[in-house]
Scaffold this motif. Structure first.
Motif, PDB file in Angstrom:
ATOM      1  N   TRP A  22      -1.656   3.029   3.822  1.00  0.00           N
ATOM      2  CA  TRP A  22      -2.357   4.173   3.246  1.00  0.00           C
ATOM      3  C   TRP A  22      -2.002   5.459   3.987  1.00  0.00           C
ATOM      4  CZ3 TRP A  22      -6.662   6.997   5.313  1.00  0.00           C
ATOM      5  CH2 TRP A  22      -7.230   7.893   4.408  1.00  0.00           C
ATOM      6  N   SER A  61      -2.484  -0.344  -4.664  1.00  0.00           N
ATOM      7  CA  SER A  61      -3.757  -0.485  -3.965  1.00  0.00           C
ATOM      8  C   SER A  61      -4.652  -1.560  -4.581  1.00  0.00           C
ATOM      9  CB  SER A  61      -4.496   0.848  -3.928  1.00  0.00           C
ATOM     10  OG  SER A  61      -4.720   1.318  -5.234  1.00  0.00           O
ATOM     11  N   MET A  63       0.828  -1.206   0.000  1.00  0.00           N
ATOM     12  CA  MET A  63       0.000   0.000   0.000  1.00  0.00           C
ATOM     13  C   MET A  63       0.861   1.254   0.000  1.00  0.00           C
ATOM     14  SD  MET A  63      -3.192   0.454  -0.128  1.00  0.00           S
ATOM     15  CE  MET A  63      -4.418   1.698   0.096  1.00  0.00           C
ATOM     16  N   ARG A  64       1.962   1.232   0.718  1.00  0.00           N
ATOM     17  CA  ARG A  64       2.856   2.390   0.730  1.00  0.00           C
ATOM     18  C   ARG A  64       3.502   2.586  -0.636  1.00  0.00           C
ATOM     19  NH1 ARG A  64       7.452   3.917   5.221  1.00  0.00           N
ATOM     20  NH2 ARG A  64       7.502   6.119   4.698  1.00  0.00           N
ATOM     21  N   ARG A  90       1.510   6.408   3.086  1.00  0.00           N
ATOM     22  CA  ARG A  90       1.537   6.921   1.721  1.00  0.00           C
ATOM     23  C   ARG A  90       1.071   8.378   1.676  1.00  0.00           C
ATOM     24  NH1 ARG A  90       2.960   5.305  -3.611  1.00  0.00           N
ATOM     25  NH2 ARG A  90       1.908   6.808  -4.937  1.00  0.00           N
ATOM     26  N   ARG A  91       0.007   8.678   2.414  1.00  0.00           N
ATOM     27  CA  ARG A  91      -0.477  10.063   2.476  1.00  0.00           C
ATOM     28  C   ARG A  91       0.567  10.983   3.094  1.00  0.00           C
ATOM     29  NH1 ARG A  91      -5.894  10.628   5.410  1.00  0.00           N
ATOM     30  NH2 ARG A  91      -5.243  12.797   5.215  1.00  0.00           N
TER      31      ARG A  91
END
Length: 95
Positions: A85, A30, A25-26, A88-89
């Motif tokens: 997630w 996704s 996810m990073r 990642r943000r």
């Protein structure tokens, strides 16, 4: 001794998807992450169904696999995807 073995199996089945899905996810994968979580959830649904109806799998074995393997894996995968997630943000904000 059996309790330690069960706890170890549950821990491994939770930590492996957690680490894998955090990394995926990073990295921005996704779709693959969603596919893995869906496969784990589908496996859990099949084993829960097989534990209550004649399905070709021993009901006690089906419930044991569902509760010892699939539930911790699903929880670990979900937590790993959420952590990936969030990371990642955070990475996207820094750039």
């Amino acid at each position: 001794m059996a309790e330690i073995l069960i706890l170890g199996i549950m821990l491994i089945s939770a930590v492996v998807p957690f680490a894998l899905l955090t990394k995926l996810m990073r990295g921005g994968q996704s779709g693959l992450t969603l596919a893995i979580v869906s496969a784990i959830g589908g496996t859990l649904a099949i084993f829960i169904y097989a534990s209550g109806r004649p399905f070709g799998i021993e009901p006690v074995f089906a419930m044991a696999v569902a509760m010892i393997g699939c539930v911790p894996a699903l929880l670990g995968a979900t937590a790993g995807a959420l952590l990936g997630w969030l990371l990642r943000r955070q990475d996207d904000r820094r750039v």
